[in-house]
Design an enzyme around this catalytic site. Structure first.
Site, short mmCIF file in Angstrom:
data_model
loop_
_atom_site.label_atom_id
_atom_site.label_comp_id
_atom_site.label_asym_id
_atom_site.label_seq_id
_atom_site.Cartn_x
_atom_site.Cartn_y
_atom_site.Cartn_z
CE LYS A 176 -0.55 4.52 -6.47
NZ LYS A 176 -0.14 3.69 -5.14
CE1 TYR A 208 -0.13 7.97 -6.39
CE2 TYR A 208 -1.95 8.47 -7.56
CZ TYR A 208 -1.45 8.04 -6.67
OH TYR A 208 -2.38 7.56 -5.53
CB THR A 252 -4.46 9.89 3.91
OG1 THR A 252 -3.91 10.31 2.74
CG2 THR A 252 -5.56 8.89 3.93
CG ASN A 260 -1.66 1.11 1.63
OD1 ASN A 260 -2.41 1.67 0.98
ND2 ASN A 260 -1.08 1.84 2.70
P1 NAD Z 1 -0.03 8.49 3.28
O1 NAD Z 1 0.60 9.69 2.78
O2 NAD Z 1 -0.66 8.77 4.47
O3 NAD Z 1 0.56 7.22 3.54
C1 NAD Z 1 1.64 6.90 2.52
C2 NAD Z 1 2.46 5.94 3.26
O4 NAD Z 1 3.26 5.27 2.16
C3 NAD Z 1 2.98 6.25 4.42
O5 NAD Z 1 3.15 5.32 5.57
C4 NAD Z 1 4.66 6.62 3.93
O6 NAD Z 1 5.48 6.49 4.64
C5 NAD Z 1 4.55 5.38 2.80
N1 NAD Z 1 5.60 5.68 1.97
C6 NAD Z 1 5.90 6.43 0.83
N2 NAD Z 1 6.86 6.31 0.48
C7 NAD Z 1 7.57 5.12 0.88
C8 NAD Z 1 8.80 4.54 0.59
N3 NAD Z 1 9.48 4.68 -0.48
N4 NAD Z 1 9.06 3.27 1.15
C9 NAD Z 1 8.36 2.94 2.04
N5 NAD Z 1 7.11 3.60 2.66
C10 NAD Z 1 6.70 4.73 1.89
O7 NAD Z 1 -1.14 8.40 2.07
P2 NAD Z 1 -2.53 7.42 1.88
O8 NAD Z 1 -3.58 8.11 1.29
O9 NAD Z 1 -2.79 6.50 3.11
O10 NAD Z 1 -1.87 6.52 0.86
C11 NAD Z 1 -1.69 5.05 0.86
C12 NAD Z 1 -1.88 4.46 -0.56
O11 NAD Z 1 -3.10 4.99 -1.06
C13 NAD Z 1 -0.84 5.19 -1.60
O12 NAD Z 1 -0.38 4.09 -2.51
C14 NAD Z 1 -1.56 6.06 -2.29
O13 NAD Z 1 -1.08 6.32 -3.64
C15 NAD Z 1 -3.08 5.47 -2.38
N6 NAD Z 1 -4.22 6.28 -2.68
C16 NAD Z 1 -4.47 7.35 -1.94
C17 NAD Z 1 -5.53 8.23 -2.20
C18 NAD Z 1 -5.94 9.42 -1.29
O14 NAD Z 1 -6.78 10.27 -2.02
N7 NAD Z 1 -5.32 9.64 -0.28
C19 NAD Z 1 -6.12 7.90 -3.43
C20 NAD Z 1 -5.82 6.81 -4.20
C21 NAD Z 1 -4.65 6.21 -3.95
#
Ligand code: NAD
Length: 250
Positions: free
Chosen positions: A160, A156, A191, A89
């Protein structure tokens, strides 16, 4: 207890969707192996889960590093005796800019963290699941790059969307081994990744048929479904949990 006694790796577990999933899966009986870069945050989450009589362990590292993917699987096997599932994730949007203006380093970083990480994860997780007679892998993808083209997010989106292609191949390759592989496509979710700009949130809310953004729990619930036996006939899917973002035109 939908994940009772299942050992599950969760990356991106230091905040947002991953941290919420850590608490949810642990409360559903899973042994959780938490990964992200920020060691202190991970240790705090492990402490809270352990205090609530859950089972958790963490290892900090960069998901773009192949050796880290191997280390997480080895930790799961050493601490909990094997691996039953993974919520891959961790992700990053990187810098926003149009593709012609995008710095090559940004492209490579975003693709490494969001897509190469998925390959490394699968490389070590699939053999571990095979040893257990099966399991479930979930990759966090996005509506961006699948149903929506958002300006500024080319790297991105490519990464994805790449995860969805890889999900389909992994599901086809390993279905006969009782290994299910799915991509989860969240909509806009509250988030740290979504930032704190109220005006931006208002715009994002309007993109969704439900006229709101998701709470991290709503996405973690969908991941839990895919990891659990409730989804026993679901594999190779790109599952939308996007609040109708993809079908909404008004
Ligand atoms: P977030 O920024 O709170 O969490 C991202 C997490 O990934 C954090 O724990 C961060 O430390 C970790 N991370 C980032 N780069 C890293 C690396 N190189 N190595 C290890 N860990 C790493 O954001 P979120 O919204 O919880 O994101 C979780 C997932 O959901 C992501 O893949 C994001 O692309 C996806 N996503 C988020 C949204 C949104 O609107 N928030 C929408 C669609 C998809």
């Amino acid at each position: 207890m939908k994940l009772n006694n299942k050992t599950i790796i969760i990356t991106g577990a230091s905040s947002g969707i991953g941290a919420t999933a850590a608490f949810l899966f642990a409360s559903s009986g899973a042994n959780v192996v938490l990964g992200a870069r920020r060691e202190k945050q991970l240790e705090q989450i492990v402490g809270q889960i352990t205090q609530s009589n859950g089972n958790a362990i963490s290892l900090a590292g960069d998901v773009a590093d192949e050796a880290y993917a191997r280390a997480l699987v080895e930790l799961a096997e050493k601490r909990f005796g094997g691996l039953d599932g993974a919520f891959n994730n961790a992700g990053t949007t990187g810098d926003m800019s149009s593709l012609p203006d995008m710095d090559s380093d940004n492209w490579h970083k975003v693709v490494s963290v969001n897509l190469n990480s998925g390959f490394y994860a699968a490389k070590f997780q699939i053999p571990a699941l095979r040893k257990r007679g099966g399991g479930s892998i979930v990759f966090t993808s996005s509506f961006v790059g699948h149903t929506v083209g958002l300006p500024g997010m080319g790297a991105y989106a490519a990464a994805k969307a790449g995860l969805i292609g890889m999900t389909q191949v992994l599901a086809a390759e390993h279905g006969s081994e009782n290994i299910r592989v799915n991509a989860l496509l969240p909509g806009g979710t509250m988030t740290p990744m979504a930032g704190e700009d109220a005006k931006f949130h208002e715009v994002v809310r309007g993109l969704h048929a439900l006229k709101r953004m998701a709470e991290p729990t709503e996405i973690a619930n969908a991941a839990q479904f895919l990891l659990s036996e409730d989804a026993s006939f679901v594999t190779g899917s790109a599952m939308l949990a996007d609040g109708g973002n993809s079908i909404n035109k008004f």
